[in-house]
Motif scaffolding. Structure first.
Motif, PDB file in Angstrom:
ATOM      1  N   GLY A  77      16.347  59.879  23.379  1.00  0.00           N
ATOM      2  CA  GLY A  77      17.031  61.137  23.700  1.00  0.00           C
ATOM      3  C   GLY A  77      17.951  61.654  22.621  1.00  0.00           C
ATOM      4  O   GLY A  77      19.013  62.196  22.916  1.00  0.00           O
ATOM      5  N   MET A 118      13.775  65.821  28.518  1.00  0.00           N
ATOM      6  CA  MET A 118      15.233  65.809  28.430  1.00  0.00           C
ATOM      7  C   MET A 118      15.876  67.081  28.993  1.00  0.00           C
ATOM      8  O   MET A 118      16.959  67.034  29.579  1.00  0.00           O
ATOM      9  CB  MET A 118      15.678  65.600  26.972  1.00  0.00           C
ATOM     10  CG  MET A 118      15.410  64.201  26.454  1.00  0.00           C
ATOM     11  SD  MET A 118      16.213  62.899  27.435  1.00  0.00           S
ATOM     12  CE  MET A 118      17.872  63.013  26.814  1.00  0.00           C
ATOM     13  N   GLU A 121      15.889  66.624  32.477  1.00  0.00           N
ATOM     14  CA  GLU A 121      16.909  65.652  32.809  1.00  0.00           C
ATOM     15  C   GLU A 121      18.306  66.279  32.726  1.00  0.00           C
ATOM     16  O   GLU A 121      19.182  66.028  33.566  1.00  0.00           O
ATOM     17  CB  GLU A 121      16.815  64.465  31.856  1.00  0.00           C
ATOM     18  CG  GLU A 121      17.682  63.304  32.328  1.00  0.00           C
ATOM     19  CD  GLU A 121      17.529  62.086  31.404  1.00  0.00           C
ATOM     20  OE1 GLU A 121      16.386  61.815  30.968  1.00  0.00           O
ATOM     21  OE2 GLU A 121      18.550  61.436  31.138  1.00  0.00           O
ATOM     22  N   GLN A 122      18.467  67.121  31.694  1.00  0.00           N
ATOM     23  CA  GLN A 122      19.772  67.776  31.531  1.00  0.00           C
ATOM     24  C   GLN A 122      20.115  68.592  32.784  1.00  0.00           C
ATOM     25  O   GLN A 122      21.232  68.543  33.296  1.00  0.00           O
ATOM     26  CB  GLN A 122      19.747  68.679  30.286  1.00  0.00           C
ATOM     27  CG  GLN A 122      21.132  68.999  29.708  1.00  0.00           C
ATOM     28  CD  GLN A 122      21.864  70.087  30.491  1.00  0.00           C
ATOM     29  OE1 GLN A 122      21.231  70.979  31.050  1.00  0.00           O
ATOM     30  NE2 GLN A 122      23.201  69.989  30.537  1.00  0.00           N
ATOM     31  N   VAL A 125      21.082  66.168  35.518  1.00  0.00           N
ATOM     32  CA  VAL A 125      22.406  65.576  35.294  1.00  0.00           C
ATOM     33  C   VAL A 125      23.507  66.611  35.505  1.00  0.00           C
ATOM     34  O   VAL A 125      24.527  66.348  36.141  1.00  0.00           O
ATOM     35  CB  VAL A 125      22.485  64.968  33.870  1.00  0.00           C
ATOM     36  CG1 VAL A 125      23.915  64.577  33.532  1.00  0.00           C
ATOM     37  CG2 VAL A 125      21.563  63.774  33.767  1.00  0.00           C
ATOM     38  N   GLN A 126      23.216  67.803  34.965  1.00  0.00           N
ATOM     39  CA  GLN A 126      24.205  68.875  35.106  1.00  0.00           C
ATOM     40  C   GLN A 126      24.532  69.091  36.577  1.00  0.00           C
ATOM     41  O   GLN A 126      25.687  69.122  36.981  1.00  0.00           O
ATOM     42  CB  GLN A 126      23.635  70.156  34.488  1.00  0.00           C
ATOM     43  CG  GLN A 126      24.557  71.369  34.611  1.00  0.00           C
ATOM     44  CD  GLN A 126      25.506  71.476  33.424  1.00  0.00           C
ATOM     45  OE1 GLN A 126      25.139  71.117  32.290  1.00  0.00           O
ATOM     46  NE2 GLN A 126      26.720  71.939  33.670  1.00  0.00           N
ATOM     47  N   SER A 128      23.950  67.151  39.138  1.00  0.00           N
ATOM     48  CA  SER A 128      24.553  65.983  39.748  1.00  0.00           C
ATOM     49  C   SER A 128      26.032  65.883  39.374  1.00  0.00           C
ATOM     50  O   SER A 128      26.893  65.641  40.226  1.00  0.00           O
ATOM     51  CB  SER A 128      23.784  64.743  39.304  1.00  0.00           C
ATOM     52  OG  SER A 128      24.569  63.598  39.518  1.00  0.00           O
ATOM     53  N   ASN A 129      26.303  66.122  38.088  1.00  0.00           N
ATOM     54  CA  ASN A 129      27.698  66.020  37.649  1.00  0.00           C
ATOM     55  C   ASN A 129      28.582  67.096  38.275  1.00  0.00           C
ATOM     56  O   ASN A 129      29.712  66.834  38.689  1.00  0.00           O
ATOM     57  CB  ASN A 129      27.787  66.097  36.127  1.00  0.00           C
ATOM     58  CG  ASN A 129      27.301  64.802  35.486  1.00  0.00           C
ATOM     59  OD1 ASN A 129      26.920  63.855  36.199  1.00  0.00           O
ATOM     60  ND2 ASN A 129      27.276  64.756  34.174  1.00  0.00           N
ATOM     61  N   SER A 132      29.275  66.150  41.672  1.00  0.00           N
ATOM     62  CA  SER A 132      30.291  65.102  41.723  1.00  0.00           C
ATOM     63  C   SER A 132      31.695  65.676  41.535  1.00  0.00           C
ATOM     64  O   SER A 132      32.645  65.282  42.221  1.00  0.00           O
ATOM     65  CB  SER A 132      30.047  64.072  40.629  1.00  0.00           C
ATOM     66  OG  SER A 132      28.884  63.366  40.918  1.00  0.00           O
ATOM     67  N   LEU A 133      31.753  66.598  40.547  1.00  0.00           N
ATOM     68  CA  LEU A 133      33.069  67.197  40.285  1.00  0.00           C
ATOM     69  C   LEU A 133      33.580  67.926  41.527  1.00  0.00           C
ATOM     70  O   LEU A 133      34.754  67.819  41.904  1.00  0.00           O
ATOM     71  CB  LEU A 133      32.978  68.179  39.103  1.00  0.00           C
ATOM     72  CG  LEU A 133      32.908  67.540  37.721  1.00  0.00           C
ATOM     73  CD1 LEU A 133      32.690  68.622  36.659  1.00  0.00           C
ATOM     74  CD2 LEU A 133      34.194  66.765  37.416  1.00  0.00           C
ATOM     75  N   ASN A 136      34.637  65.546  44.043  1.00  0.00           N
ATOM     76  CA  ASN A 136      35.939  65.015  43.645  1.00  0.00           C
ATOM     77  C   ASN A 136      37.071  65.971  43.992  1.00  0.00           C
ATOM     78  O   ASN A 136      38.103  65.569  44.527  1.00  0.00           O
ATOM     79  CB  ASN A 136      35.972  64.822  42.117  1.00  0.00           C
ATOM     80  CG  ASN A 136      35.659  63.387  41.757  1.00  0.00           C
ATOM     81  OD1 ASN A 136      35.655  62.511  42.624  1.00  0.00           O
ATOM     82  ND2 ASN A 136      35.364  63.149  40.490  1.00  0.00           N
TER      83      ASN A 136
ATOM     84  N   PHE B  12      31.610  61.202  32.688  1.00  0.00           N
ATOM     85  CA  PHE B  12      31.091  62.561  32.488  1.00  0.00           C
ATOM     86  C   PHE B  12      32.226  63.584  32.639  1.00  0.00           C
ATOM     87  O   PHE B  12      33.197  63.372  33.365  1.00  0.00           O
ATOM     88  CB  PHE B  12      29.958  62.860  33.481  1.00  0.00           C
ATOM     89  CG  PHE B  12      30.418  63.006  34.902  1.00  0.00           C
ATOM     90  CD1 PHE B  12      30.573  61.887  35.721  1.00  0.00           C
ATOM     91  CD2 PHE B  12      30.717  64.268  35.431  1.00  0.00           C
ATOM     92  CE1 PHE B  12      31.006  62.039  37.024  1.00  0.00           C
ATOM     93  CE2 PHE B  12      31.135  64.418  36.729  1.00  0.00           C
ATOM     94  CZ  PHE B  12      31.297  63.308  37.534  1.00  0.00           C
ATOM     95  N   SER B  34      26.554  69.502  30.549  1.00  0.00           N
ATOM     96  CA  SER B  34      26.444  68.040  30.496  1.00  0.00           C
ATOM     97  C   SER B  34      25.618  67.614  29.287  1.00  0.00           C
ATOM     98  O   SER B  34      24.582  68.210  28.970  1.00  0.00           O
ATOM     99  CB  SER B  34      25.739  67.514  31.750  1.00  0.00           C
ATOM    100  OG  SER B  34      26.356  68.012  32.888  1.00  0.00           O
ATOM    101  N   VAL B  36      23.091  65.173  27.653  1.00  0.00           N
ATOM    102  CA  VAL B  36      22.123  64.100  27.956  1.00  0.00           C
ATOM    103  C   VAL B  36      21.667  63.511  26.627  1.00  0.00           C
ATOM    104  O   VAL B  36      21.657  64.199  25.603  1.00  0.00           O
ATOM    105  CB  VAL B  36      20.891  64.606  28.754  1.00  0.00           C
ATOM    106  CG1 VAL B  36      21.275  64.879  30.191  1.00  0.00           C
ATOM    107  CG2 VAL B  36      20.264  65.819  28.104  1.00  0.00           C
ATOM    108  N   GLY B  37      21.308  62.228  26.674  1.00  0.00           N
ATOM    109  CA  GLY B  37      20.909  61.570  25.434  1.00  0.00           C
ATOM    110  C   GLY B  37      22.096  61.441  24.509  1.00  0.00           C
ATOM    111  O   GLY B  37      23.178  61.071  24.934  1.00  0.00           O
ATOM    112  N   VAL B  38      21.878  61.804  23.273  1.00  0.00           N
ATOM    113  CA  VAL B  38      22.941  61.645  22.304  1.00  0.00           C
ATOM    114  C   VAL B  38      22.819  62.733  21.248  1.00  0.00           C
ATOM    115  O   VAL B  38      21.727  63.188  20.934  1.00  0.00           O
ATOM    116  CB  VAL B  38      22.878  60.238  21.650  1.00  0.00           C
ATOM    117  CG1 VAL B  38      21.541  60.012  20.974  1.00  0.00           C
ATOM    118  CG2 VAL B  38      24.013  60.029  20.656  1.00  0.00           C
ATOM    119  N   TYR B  77      23.145  52.661  22.156  1.00  0.00           N
ATOM    120  CA  TYR B  77      23.792  53.721  21.374  1.00  0.00           C
ATOM    121  C   TYR B  77      25.012  53.208  20.626  1.00  0.00           C
ATOM    122  O   TYR B  77      25.441  53.777  19.640  1.00  0.00           O
ATOM    123  CB  TYR B  77      24.254  54.876  22.275  1.00  0.00           C
ATOM    124  CG  TYR B  77      23.128  55.647  22.932  1.00  0.00           C
ATOM    125  CD1 TYR B  77      22.055  56.131  22.154  1.00  0.00           C
ATOM    126  CD2 TYR B  77      23.146  55.938  24.283  1.00  0.00           C
ATOM    127  CE1 TYR B  77      21.026  56.851  22.777  1.00  0.00           C
ATOM    128  CE2 TYR B  77      22.136  56.663  24.890  1.00  0.00           C
ATOM    129  CZ  TYR B  77      21.066  57.119  24.126  1.00  0.00           C
ATOM    130  OH  TYR B  77      20.067  57.823  24.704  1.00  0.00           O
TER     131      TYR B  77
END
Ligand SMILES: Nc1nc2c(ncn2[C@@H]2O[C@H](COP(=O)(O)OP(=O)(O)OP(=O)(O)O)[C@@H](O)[C@H]2O)c(=O)[nH]1
Ligand SMILES: [Mg+2]
Lengths: 816, 171
Positions: A77, A118, A121-122, A125-126, A128-129, A132-133, A136, B12, B34, B36-38, B77
């Motif tokens: 990635g 990816m 996936e981004q 993740v976005q 999901s994050n 989460s925020l 929270n 995150f 966000s 992802v990866g690096v 990483y």
């Protein structure tokens, strides 16, 4: 690289590099350039780390791979941003290989484009994050609210609309003494046992947005104690299940309630104490008045018996002391009523001038006995008809004038009335009492109007009195909406003034038109007292008379012998009986004798002091046509001046047989003797032997006879046998009291009367009931009338009052 | 010129990407994207190597995907990293709690690695609260933690300082 491998890799978008032990690039696939770092050319012989910075730092690992000590190296990635738009993602693998020709070890590095994966996936993740925020944030918001709720001092309870408890806070547990699990899911009635607080559709707070506030309820704690909780609350709509919930916030106000109760208790106590004090005073006055009644009555009777001088003096002293005691009791009673705010003013029409003159006249004997003059000054055009509490006004004037007399040994006391302000409906009346007495220092003046603070203790000793009078005056004047004040100078005298607003009566003013024929007539007043001269001057001039004054006989002679005067006629001559060193009657007689007949005035009037009534005879004999008793009253003065008939009434009517020397003044005595008394059958009811005796004696002296009983029961028994005309009924008696007896009498005669409505309407054969009570309170009077009594006498009963009341009712009975 | 690899490590959305962006591009955005990866960024800094003599060092800054409940940080990483900036968000207590874990992970890969702690988003809380946090998290049991900073990618507060001092330590 084997051509075969290239063929396999190319369609899968996998590129590769061959790297030497020294990290130099030895071979590349065609498309590898796009994985290289921005702007770094991938060329043979170049250090691979320049184009692929992710290999920096991991050289050791790469070498291990190259030497076969590790199977592979991978990085997943890696993002490459060629510009700032979409990134390129790739995975990187490194494995070892051997050069087919040289057999040298080398690294094969593969690059696989994983952008598609990816990017996906981004997104995941976005999301999901962010979730989460949000979670929270919600959690910490909830946490925050929870913290507030738990740390709240007030109890918070949330229930469903059915009253099932859903949420409570620590304060709720503490307040009611239950554990959380004992309350959650329980019904609200477990702690608030008051249906007002549960859901019901009519209830205001069932409507979202409406709240109820600070409603106090008695709640039950777990261990059974009652606590008072002040609740506020509202219905809320919950978004989640679209149902309503009720939120209650309660505060323990038990302590506050307790404090309130204590306060209330203290207030009640104080109130009761003050009531007790007030009724104690009323009782006291009753208790004291009863024996006082006897004392004064007996004293009066005693004075009419044969007494030697010494005895008479003793009895006189007893009477004076008794009178003083009685007025003191009245004063204390008044003051306690005033201070308790229980004094109520009455409002009746009254004649201002008459009221003033009456008081001054009443006090004149006292002043004259001390050898001082007393006068009232009333401006001629004063409005007379007022509306207000005449009795209280008289009380104020009596007090002030009485004080003036008390503290004056030489000179005079005058009461001057002025009109301060007048509107169509009201008049502000000024009254000023000026004396030439001992006066007061400014310090003493300050204490004057306070109760129980007479100016100077030594003064009290010398002049007597409680000093309550002025305190009462001040309170009364205040109650009437007026003002009171004093100006005084030691040894020179004092001037007390009051200003009181009165409503003007709607009754018309009496037509104060003086007789026309007085206009232009000539009047000479000879008096050493300037105030008296002023009174005469002011009044007579207002009638249009020409007034001349003389303070001494010599001055009078001067006036009479002035140029042009001798022989000229004076219409009215007023001569003071007491001209200082000269006897005015003797001098006046001689003056009249020496005058030519045509010069002798039409009316010659002697001015006499109230305590010198024996002078009346001397004056008439000396040749005066009439006399006036000081203080001069306007009406009397007018009467005397405009009189045409003479000789005036003589004094012969003054003493009717069996009547005590009357305090009434000679000029006011009735012209005829009292008509013969109607024969009345009187029943006297009193449980007190002394009172019985006093009343019987008084009746006897008035020419009546009476039967005596000692209580209400006996009254009723006697009534069966004798038809009495009048019953003199004491109120407080044993067995059956006066009120009850009266009610029974009313009942008995009700039928013969047909209707019992008007209390003063006497049924043909019903006896008239006259109350005699020692209580002087107004309420008692009302109580008497309420019981059906016809009239009322307050003890101590004076003979004159008794006579008046018996005459009145006797006449009514005669008339049928 | 020598190049050194350092990593941004943390939960995150604590501001790792933002700190790099501030340090490298001197920019800041409120938007959250966000990672992802690096992604590797380069920045050359001048450091005092030994005796007052300045040398340029190229920092290769690895911006790693933040750790979440579901996915931790891939240790691979961290290989070859001379140091890390371990980052927490001062408004989120759990990100501070996790600092210790991140440090552990890094040291397990690079026992000799050096660590800087960034309490980021310091612009969002009051001075007093910040002082309290700094007092509470001293990492005295972590000898590799060489500096603790309250940073703000938004205002730039201590951003250059934390990178600069990490650079100097790893030389
Ligand atoms: N107020 C403020 N906001 C910041 C600061 N640093 C970052 N942010 C904001 O925080 C959010 C997350 O920042 P990023 O830099 O993307 O966080 P990250 O640590 O890279 O997040 P991941 O890549 O998911 O691990 C963004 O909306 C930023 O604008 C800061 O110092 N102050
Ligand atoms: Mg990021």
């Amino acid at each position: 690289m084997k051509p075969l491998l290239k063929k396999i890799l190319a369609p899968r978008r996998i590129e590769y590099l061959e790297v030497s032990e020294k990290f130099t690039i030895q071979d590349t696939s065609d498309g590898v350039q796009r994985f290289a770092d921005a702007g770094q050319k991938v060329r043979h012989g170049k250090d691979v780390r320049a184009s692929f910075p992710e290999l920096v730092g991991v050289e050791d690992i790469l070498l291990e791979v190259l030497h076969g000590e590790q199977p592979a190296f991978e990085l997943k990635g890696i993002a490459r941003y060629s510009d700032h738009t979409l990134p390129l993602y790739f995975d990187l693998y490194a494995i070892d290989d051997e050069d087919e020709d040289t057999g040298k070890k080398k690294l094969m590095i593969f690059f696989e484009d994983v952008t598609e994966r990816m990017v996906l996936e981004q997104t995941l993740v976005q999301r999901s994050n962010e979730a989460s925020l949000l979670y929270n944030a919600l959690a910490s918001a909830k946490d925050y609210i929870n913290k507030i709720i738990t740390s709240m001092a007030d109890a918070l309870i949330v229930t469903t609309i059915n009253g099932q408890i859903k949420t409570i806070n620590q304060a709720t547990e503490d307040l009611f003494g239950y554990d959380r699990n004992e309350l959650i899911d329980a019904h609200i009635s477990k702690i608030i046992n008051d249906a007002r607080f549960w859901y019901n559709a009519q209830q205001k707070f069932a409507t979202p947005g409406k709240i109820f506030k600070d409603i106090e309820v008695v709640c039950l704690a777990k261990e059974g104690t009652e606590i008072v909780v002040s609740f506020s609350g509202a219905a809320i709509n919950t978004e989640l299940n679209l149902s309503q919930e009720l939120v209650y916030v309660g505060r323990d106000v038990t302590a506050r309630k307790e404090a309130q109760k204590v306060l209330e208790f203290a207030r009640r106590e104080a109130e009761m104490a003050s009531q007790a004090k007030s009724s104690f005073l009323a009782n006291m006055s009753h208790e004291i008045r009863t024996p006082m009644h006897a004392l004064l009555g007996m004293t009066g009777l005693l004075l009419e018996t044969e007494l030697n001088d010494e005895q008479r003096d003793f009895v006189e002293t007893i009477r004076i002391s008794g009178d003083a005691l009685l007025s003191l009791i009245n004063e204390i009673l008044d003051l306690s009523k005033l201070e308790a705010g229980q004094m109520e003013l009455e409002s009746h029409d009254f004649d201002l001038i008459a009221s003033v003159e009456e008081v001054v006249e009443m006090l004149a004997p006292t002043a004259h006995a001390k050898g001082i003059e007393i006068a009232s000054l009333l401006p001629p055009h004063l409005p007379r008809q007022m509306r207000g509490d005449k009795m209280r006004l008289r009380q104020i004037i009596t007090n002030l004038v009485g004080n003036g007399i008390k503290f004056t040994d030489v000179g005079e006391v005058t009461l001057e009335v002025t009109l301060v302000e007048e509107s169509a409906t009201t008049a502000r009346v000024g009254l000023a009492v000026t004396d030439t007495g001992i006066g007061m220092s400014p310090a003493d003046q300050q204490k004057l109007f306070q109760a129980f603070a007479q100016a100077d203790v030594s003064t009290t000793r010398k002049y007597g009195g409680t000093g309550l009078g002025l305190a009462i005056c001040k309170q009364l004047v205040g109650l009437m909406g007026g003002e009171i004040g004093v100006e005084s100078e030691l040894e020179r005298g004092s001037r007390f003034w009051v200003e009181i607003p009165f409503a003007l009566s709607v009754k018309p003013e009496p037509g104060a038109t003086p007789p026309r024929d007085l206009v232009g007539q000539r009047l000479l007043v000879v008096d050493d007292n300037a105030t008296t001269r002023r009174v005469v001057r002011e009044v007579a001039s207002s009638w249009g008379m020409a007034v001349a004054e003389a303070a001494t006989p010599a001055a009078a002679v001067e006036v009479l012998t002035a140029p042009g005067e001798p022989g000229r006629r004076w219409d009215v001559l007023l001569v003071d009986g007491d001209l200082g060193l000269t006897d005015g009657i003797v001098w006046g007689g001689e003056l009249l004798l020496g005058m030519s007949p045509q010069a002798v005035p039409g009316r010659t009037i002697a001015l006499l002091k109230s305590n010198r009534l024996e002078d009346v005879k001397r004056a008439i004999e000396a040749g005066f046509t009439s006399y006036l008793v000081k203080p001069l009253k306007q009406s009397k003065l007018l009467e005397a001046i405009s009189a045409t008939t003479y000789p005036p009434e003589t004094q012969t009517n003054q003493t009717a047989p069996g009547v005590t020397p009357s305090p009434a003044l000679p000029s006011e005595l009735p012209a005829h003797p009292a008509p013969p008394l109607p024969k009345l059958r009187i029943l006297l009811a009193d449980d007190n032997m002394v009172n019985q005796k006093v009343a019987l004696k008084q009746l006897e002296r008035l020419g009546y006879q009476a039967d005596v009983v000692a209580n209400g029961a006996e009254v009723l028994q006697r009534l069966d046998k004798v038809a009495y005309d009048i019953i003199l009924m004491d109120c407080q008696m044993p067995i059956i009291d006066g009120y009850e007896a009266t009610r029974e009498i009313r009942r008995r005669y009700q039928h013969s009367n047909g209707d019992s409505g008007e209390p003063r309407e006497v049924a043909p054969n019903r006896p008239v009931v006259i109350a005699m009570t020692a209580s002087a309170m107004k309420e008692d009077e009302q109580k008497c009338f309420a019981a059906g009594m016809d009239d009322y006498l307050s003890k101590p009963v004076r003979k004159e009052q008794l006579q008046a009341i018996l005459t009145y009712w006797g006449n009514r009975l005669l008339e049928g | 010129m020598i190049s050194k690899k350092i990593c941004m490590v943390g939960d995150f959305s604590v501001g790792k990407t933002s700190l790099i962006r501030r340090f490298v591009e001197r920019q800041f955005s409120d938007q959250y994207l966000s990672t992802v990866g690096v992604k590797i960024s380069r920045k050359t800094v001048a450091v005092e190597a030994n005796k007052a003599e300045k040398t340029d060092v190229q920092l290769l800054i690895w911006d790693l995907e933040g750790s979440t409940k579901f996915k931790g940080i891939a240790p691979s990483y961290l290989q070859g990293s001379k140091g890390i900036l371990v980052v927490a968000d001062v408004t989120r207590p759990d990100t501070i709690e996790h600092l210790e874990d991140h440090i552990q992970l890094f040291l397990s890969v690079n026992p000799e690695g050096l660590i800087m702690v960034a309490f980021n988003k310091s612009d969002l809380i009051e001075e007093a609260k910040l002082a309290k946090i700094l007092a509470q998290y001293q990492f005295t049991n972590q000898p590799k933690v060489l500096g603790i900073y309250a940073t703000s990618a938004k205002t730039g507060q201590d951003v250059d300082n934390i990178f600069q001092s990490l650079a100097e330590k790893i030389i």
